[in-house]
Write an enzyme that holds these catalytic residues in place. Structure first.
Site, mmCIF file in Angstrom:
data_model
loop_
_atom_site.group_PDB
_atom_site.id
_atom_site.type_symbol
_atom_site.label_atom_id
_atom_site.label_comp_id
_atom_site.label_asym_id
_atom_site.label_seq_id
_atom_site.Cartn_x
_atom_site.Cartn_y
_atom_site.Cartn_z
ATOM 1 N N HIS A 1 -1.657 1.843 -4.316
ATOM 2 C CA HIS A 1 -1.492 2.519 -4.400
ATOM 3 C C HIS A 1 -0.757 3.319 -4.711
ATOM 4 C CE1 HIS A 1 -3.759 2.239 -0.414
ATOM 5 N NE2 HIS A 1 -4.449 1.388 -1.003
ATOM 6 N N GLN B 1 0.599 -1.715 0.062
ATOM 7 C CA GLN B 1 -0.047 -0.204 -0.128
ATOM 8 C C GLN B 1 1.035 0.827 -0.010
ATOM 9 O OE1 GLN B 1 -3.406 -0.217 3.439
ATOM 10 N NE2 GLN B 1 -1.650 -1.714 3.303
HETATM 11 P P1 OAD Z 1 -1.403 3.325 9.046
HETATM 12 O O1 OAD Z 1 -0.563 4.581 8.693
HETATM 13 O O2 OAD Z 1 -2.279 3.380 8.903
HETATM 14 O O3 OAD Z 1 -0.956 2.237 9.759
HETATM 15 C C1 OAD Z 1 0.698 1.918 9.364
HETATM 16 C C2 OAD Z 1 0.863 0.538 11.254
HETATM 17 O O4 OAD Z 1 2.213 0.029 11.311
HETATM 18 C C3 OAD Z 1 0.012 0.558 11.919
HETATM 19 O O5 OAD Z 1 -0.800 -0.466 12.290
HETATM 20 C C4 OAD Z 1 1.731 0.764 13.021
HETATM 21 O O6 OAD Z 1 1.368 0.339 14.151
HETATM 22 C C5 OAD Z 1 2.283 0.094 12.328
HETATM 23 N N1 OAD Z 1 4.086 0.131 12.106
HETATM 24 C C6 OAD Z 1 4.556 1.233 12.636
HETATM 25 N N2 OAD Z 1 5.422 1.761 12.916
HETATM 26 C C7 OAD Z 1 5.929 -0.140 13.064
HETATM 27 C C8 OAD Z 1 7.278 -0.660 12.964
HETATM 28 N N3 OAD Z 1 8.168 -0.123 12.848
HETATM 29 N N4 OAD Z 1 7.144 -2.017 12.115
HETATM 30 C C9 OAD Z 1 5.782 -3.102 12.341
HETATM 31 N N5 OAD Z 1 5.008 -2.035 12.508
HETATM 32 C C10 OAD Z 1 4.561 -0.562 12.367
HETATM 33 O O7 OAD Z 1 -0.026 3.043 7.357
HETATM 34 P P2 OAD Z 1 -1.384 1.686 6.460
HETATM 35 O O8 OAD Z 1 -1.525 0.631 6.795
HETATM 36 O O9 OAD Z 1 0.040 1.409 5.366
HETATM 37 O O10 OAD Z 1 -3.371 5.534 1.379
HETATM 38 O O11 OAD Z 1 -2.548 3.017 5.375
HETATM 39 C C11 OAD Z 1 -2.922 1.894 4.562
HETATM 40 C C12 OAD Z 1 -3.602 3.770 3.391
HETATM 41 O O12 OAD Z 1 -3.702 4.210 4.910
HETATM 42 C C13 OAD Z 1 -2.291 4.009 2.766
HETATM 43 O O13 OAD Z 1 -2.032 3.550 2.315
HETATM 44 C C14 OAD Z 1 -2.641 5.170 2.532
HETATM 45 C C15 OAD Z 1 -3.571 5.556 3.423
HETATM 46 O O14 OAD Z 1 -5.055 5.980 3.866
HETATM 47 C C16 OAD Z 1 -4.107 5.733 0.184
HETATM 48 O O15 OAD Z 1 -2.963 6.544 0.302
HETATM 49 C C17 OAD Z 1 -4.334 5.555 -0.438
#
Ligand code: OAD
Length: 244
Positions: free
Chosen positions: A123, A105
């Site tokens: 994305h 993503q």
């Molecule tokens: P988020 O910012 O929603 O979530 C990040 C995740 O990574 C969280 O669950 C954290 O707990 C975890 N996390 C943070 N640091 C970490 C580490 N060092 N190791 C492991 N896990 C860690 O990001 P996404 O899930 O990618 O969409 O968000 C999905 C989509 O939401 C993005 O692609 C974007 C946004 O809207 C679009 O732009 C269309």
């Protein structure tokens, strides 16, 4: 056998592998996760207010500048051990003839920088720019225009990422869902699982009988359903999970 050992064995012997990543895997490269990104200069904006076509049409300068700021950050950082472990997993799968697909993503291009080749960017990619009206790709633009214009048709240039309310790139979700429905192991890394349709992919894999491994710093809606949930940092857990 502890969870890490069991998950490592499942991955090493999987008939096919799908890996899905989110912003968490790039956190240790110094890129704030999507929901942490609105700090400093941009703290008064919500992502939903910047990452839409409507926002761009309303305030093209603000949206272009926000993405330009994010693009600069992305270009200044390097892949971390988590990205490299996934590239190694692809190479190990290829060596034993097991199908492999990485579904990300993220728009930062760090998986490619780490050597991943079989990947779907759900994305888009912030390093690419296209025009708003016709999607013409642009490699160069006037640095003093906010936003610049397309050399081919004169419409505004915008980042080649998927904004809220937009369709995913053609075929991207379909290939990801087909691979998820036919994999032995699905590894889900650093995603909050809040944004559809990407969030449905681990459920597709579970329904199809795959083992699901989750690596995340915090619990998510997937945690209770995963075969193995490995709490912690991707940059530390993935290298241990992908043993030679
Ligand atoms: P988020 O910012 O929603 O979530 C990040 C995740 O990574 C969280 O669950 C954290 O707990 C975890 N996390 C943070 N640091 C970490 C580490 N060092 N190791 C492991 N896990 C860690 O990001 P996404 O899930 O990618 O969409 O968000 C999905 C989509 O939401 C993005 O692609 C974007 C946004 O809207 C679009 O732009 C269309």
């Amino acid at each position: 056998m502890d969870d890490l050992e069991a998950a490592r064995a499942a991955l090493a012997g999987a008939r096919s592998i799908v890996v899905m990543t989110g912003a968490g895997i790039s956190a240790e490269s110094g890129i704030p996760t999507f929901r942490d990104a609105m700090t400093g200069l941009w703290s008064r904006f919500r992502p939903e207010d910047l990452a839409t076509e409507e926002a761009f049409r309303r305030d093209p300068r603000a949206v272009w500048d926000w993405y330009a700021w994010r693009r600069e950050r992305v270009e200044g950082v390097a892949p971390n051990p988590g990205h490299r472990a996934i590239a190694r997993l692809e190479a190990l799968a290829a060596a034993r003839g097991a199908p492999f697909l990485l579904v990300t993503q993220n728009v930062d291009g760090l998986h490619q920088a780490a050597g991943s080749a079989r990947l779907v960017e759900l994305h888009g990619n912030i390093r690419r720019v296209k025009c708003l009206d016709a999607g013409h790709p642009a490699a160069r633009w006037a640095p003093d225009e906010h936003p610049p214009r397309c050399a081919a048709c004169g419409s505004w240039l915008r980042p080649d990422v998927v904004w809220f309310g937009e369709m995913l790139p053609e075929g991207a979700f379909e290939s990801a869902a087909a691979a998820a429905a036919d994999c032995g192991v699905f590894l889900c890394v650093g995603t909050s699982g809040l944004v559809e349709p990407a969030a449905s992919l681990p459920r597709v894999a579970l329904r199809a009988g795959a083992r699901v491994i989750e690596v995340n710093a915090e619990p998510t809606p997937l945690t209770a359903h995963a075969s193995w949930s490995l709490p912690g940092k991707a940059g530390e857990i993935l290298p241990a999970l992908v043993a030679e």
